[in-house]
Design an enzyme around this catalytic site. Structure first.
Site: not given
Length: 350
Positions: A57, A111, A126, A251, A264, A267
């Site tokens: 991604d 990340r 996730q 979202d 949030e 997504s």
């Protein structure tokens, strides 16, 4: 340092032991509810993918993946995943699942370019999910139907948490509100995108913002989205005449009373078909990606039409357990000054 300290914060679970029990309970309950709502089979997922395949991604296109050579493959380079947005679609192709069936998995990513704060860490966990759909289901109505099913899984999980931990009372509204990012711009023209999110979520408590990635009427996207998984450029016939209401993605945001802001959780979106992929690569000036393995498969029509997304595990636990910092849910690396300020204010990082 972007750290928010809530006034008079206290841990409603009173310590690490209850917190760890509650984390396990949330993760177990939610994935069972999500699987039931969307007919998903749990599968095992990779932590790394080979560089140059187009499988990783790209997020906003600027984040650096953690990469390294593999001795056993002649020093071919691999990358720690940012997410599994594209890998899942290949997996569905390999499994040959019919429309209406799908998969979910535990996705663990790194990340390193994330800005560390209350809700961001370098480690991302996730539930990544993906479901096969019919070509005729690539519509706004189908997207909304899917969002409502996910929201129902959230509601059921919150209610069961309340039964197990009565000190955590349910706060999610009965229904989730849908609004397009262009509508938000029209409603709050003097605000930034994040300010618009905060205001609409404060009003409605649970919101799905449609249309993430495509430029709005002011020429600026509401937020970043890669060109090669969600379909954010397809006109969907919504909104006032001549308004650029586009996109089949969005979202899920909820109001976080601990942090006093929008939050949030997911997504997601209907994924690009061959035409949408070509269009969005051209918009971003990334036509060179057409030669990558994943993109060749998609452009040749070999991959199924799908809808999918990611739902933050630590994020969901943080929201449902009324925590002020993601470091209260996952063990991570934090600036020493952040640790000190958190401890001084009753926020104990794992």
């Amino acid at each position: 340092m972007p750290l928010y300290i809530p006034g008079n914060y206290s841990d409603v679970l009173h310590g690490t032991e209850n917190t760890e029990k509650a984390i396990k309970y949330v993760k177990t309950m939610f994935q069972e509810n999500l699987s039931a709502q969307l007919a998903l089979l749990r599968v095992t997922a990779p932590m790394v993918v080979l560089s140059g395949t187009g499988l990783n991604d790209d997020l906003n296109g600027v984040e650096r993946p953690v990469s390294f050579p593999i001795k056993g493959l002649g020093d071919a380079r691999a990358e720690v995943v940012h997410s599994l947005a594209k890998w899942k679609r290949l997996k569905l192709h390999e499994m040959g699942l019919p429309p209406g069936r799908g998969i979910y998995t535990d996705m663990n990513a790194l990340r390193p370019d994330e800005e560390l704060d209350n809700i961001h860490s370098i480690y991302v966990d996730q539930w990544d999910w993906e479901r096969v759909i019919m070509p005729g289901e690539r519509t706004s109505d189908f997207l909304r139907k899917t969002v409502r099913r996910i929201y129902e899984a959230l509601k059921v999980t919150e209610n069961k948490i309340y039964v197990e931990f009565p000190e955590i009372e349910p706060i999610l509204p009965d229904e989730i509100t849908f609004i397009h990012s262009e509508e938000l711009l029209e409603m709050f023209p003097g605000m930034t995108a994040k300010e618009r999110e905060r205001e609409i979520t404060r009003r409605h408590r649970a919101v799905f913002i449609i249309g993430i990635g495509g430029a709005l009427s002011d020429g600026v996207p509401h937020d970043g989205r890669a060109a090669d998984y969600d379909d954010w450029s397809t006109p969907n016939g919504e909104g006032p005449e001549n308004a650029p209401y586009r996109g089949l993605n969005g979202d899920i945001l909820v109001w976080n009373p601990v942090l006093d802001t929008s939050f949030e959780l997911s997504s997601m979106g209907i994924r690009v078909g061959p035409e949408a992929l070509s269009r969005q690569l051209a918009i971003r000036g990334e036509e060179w990606k057409s030669d990558l393995y994943f993109h060749r498969m998609l452009l040749a029509g070999k991959l199924p039409y799908t809808v999918g997304g990611g739902i933050g595990q630590s994020r969901l636990c943080m929201f449902l357990l009324r925590k002020a910092h993601i470091g209260e849910i996952q063990s991570g690396i934090w600036p020493e000054e952040m640790r000190r300020k958190c401890m001084e204010n009753g926020i104990f990082l794992l």
